[in-house]
Design a protein around this motif. Sequence first.
Motif, PDB file in Angstrom:
ATOM      1  N   LEU A   5      34.638 -26.163 -57.363  1.00  0.00           N
ATOM      2  CA  LEU A   5      34.881 -26.475 -58.689  1.00  0.00           C
ATOM      3  C   LEU A   5      36.476 -26.240 -59.060  1.00  0.00           C
ATOM      4  O   LEU A   5      36.970 -25.094 -59.053  1.00  0.00           O
TER       5      LEU A   5
ATOM      6  N   ILE B 162      28.799 -22.383 -61.179  1.00  0.00           N
ATOM      7  CA  ILE B 162      27.660 -23.120 -61.841  1.00  0.00           C
ATOM      8  C   ILE B 162      27.421 -22.888 -63.406  1.00  0.00           C
ATOM      9  O   ILE B 162      27.324 -23.774 -64.034  1.00  0.00           O
TER      10      ILE B 162
ATOM     11  N   GLN C 216      35.292 -31.713 -58.893  1.00  0.00           N
ATOM     12  CA  GLN C 216      34.745 -31.445 -57.693  1.00  0.00           C
ATOM     13  C   GLN C 216      35.650 -31.722 -56.609  1.00  0.00           C
ATOM     14  O   GLN C 216      35.912 -32.817 -56.210  1.00  0.00           O
TER      15      GLN C 216
ATOM     16  N   GLN D 161      35.872 -31.072 -65.504  1.00  0.00           N
ATOM     17  CA  GLN D 161      35.438 -30.557 -64.168  1.00  0.00           C
ATOM     18  C   GLN D 161      35.929 -31.560 -63.033  1.00  0.00           C
ATOM     19  O   GLN D 161      35.780 -32.889 -63.218  1.00  0.00           O
TER      20      GLN D 161
ATOM     21  N   GLY E 115      31.995 -32.203 -69.057  1.00  0.00           N
ATOM     22  CA  GLY E 115      32.471 -32.835 -67.726  1.00  0.00           C
ATOM     23  C   GLY E 115      33.661 -33.361 -67.526  1.00  0.00           C
ATOM     24  O   GLY E 115      34.007 -33.427 -66.324  1.00  0.00           O
TER      25      GLY E 115
ATOM     26  N   GLU F  58      29.928 -25.052 -64.993  1.00  0.00           N
ATOM     27  CA  GLU F  58      29.472 -26.421 -65.197  1.00  0.00           C
ATOM     28  C   GLU F  58      28.633 -26.785 -66.241  1.00  0.00           C
ATOM     29  O   GLU F  58      28.577 -27.690 -66.642  1.00  0.00           O
ATOM     30  N   ARG F  59      27.602 -25.671 -66.641  1.00  0.00           N
ATOM     31  CA  ARG F  59      26.804 -25.733 -67.773  1.00  0.00           C
ATOM     32  C   ARG F  59      27.616 -25.851 -69.017  1.00  0.00           C
ATOM     33  O   ARG F  59      27.283 -26.322 -70.129  1.00  0.00           O
TER      34      ARG F  59
END
Length: 338
Positions: free
Chosen positions: A76, A54, A67, A65, A62, A57-58
Amino acid sequence: MLRAFFPPLAALCLALLPATFPLQAEEKSTEPTKEPAPAVERAPLEERSQDDAISLERQLPGREQQQLKAADESFLALWQPANAGEPSGVLILLPGEGESADWPEVIGPLRRQLPNAGWSTLSLTLPDPSGDPVPPRPVATEAPGKAEPAVSPEKAQEEGPANTEQAGSAEPNTDPAPPALSRDAVQKAQTDRVFARIEAALAFARQQKPRSIVLLGHGTGAYWATQFLITREPQDVRNLLLVAAELPAGYEPALEDSLPALKLATGDFYYKDLPADRDAALRRLHASKRQKHPAYIQITMKGLPADRATEQEQLVRRIRGWLSLHLQAGADKGQAGE
């Protein structure tokens, strides 16, 4: 006259007392009884690896990344396409125990720098080690006045016996505790989770139609990469890289017992100034000679605790050199492009 008045007055007060107390007791009995508060189930906390994911991800763009889906859970992965018109292949990175998909040692530098050498990189998030209990999530407590008004000490003293009686009337929890899993069952569940994530990574890599797929494990990630290749035998993965290989606590077989069985191009990178790593690497070397491993190569490195940046640059150069000189192609070209 005054002396004659007081005895009748006292008698009248005494006569009224018995009628007053039952009335008060009757009023108290009309108050509604409080039901015991139901037990609050505590939701488990997220795994540490999930918290790390998490955070990544911040922090990361993007576009890096991915999923991926493994069995009934998502995880991830960090994807970096090669900075080349004709990429050499995909390098799948497995971090070690306690590390993230962008760990500052080995995993992060390789995933960011190898694309400049023509290699796409896919770095995975692996589940937490088996056997680590997940702490329960603390129950949120409400301040007095929101759920119930605060009780004064005098009222608490008056209602003490009644509350004790109510608490004692609650039935104890007789539900049996869930049976504890055996160590073998726990390890099998952990192995299934890790293997499912590697399978998902391979499926994503195959979609890129690479010329080669290489599996690289750091620390305990080297153990998982080795066991996956021995168990699943994917035909389009013919190259394995190990960096500071380590056996997870409580698992078997040892790497020197399983690694020589893989007749793949294998690069075993270890730090010679760490006695435990050096001894384990020597056992792997001897085992590979006994098994006549056709393409097992050990690469010795020197740790630089005072200059980690230079140490990581040295590792990236050594990995690039191995990929240039010892990469086993052939079968994986046809398989990976299908």
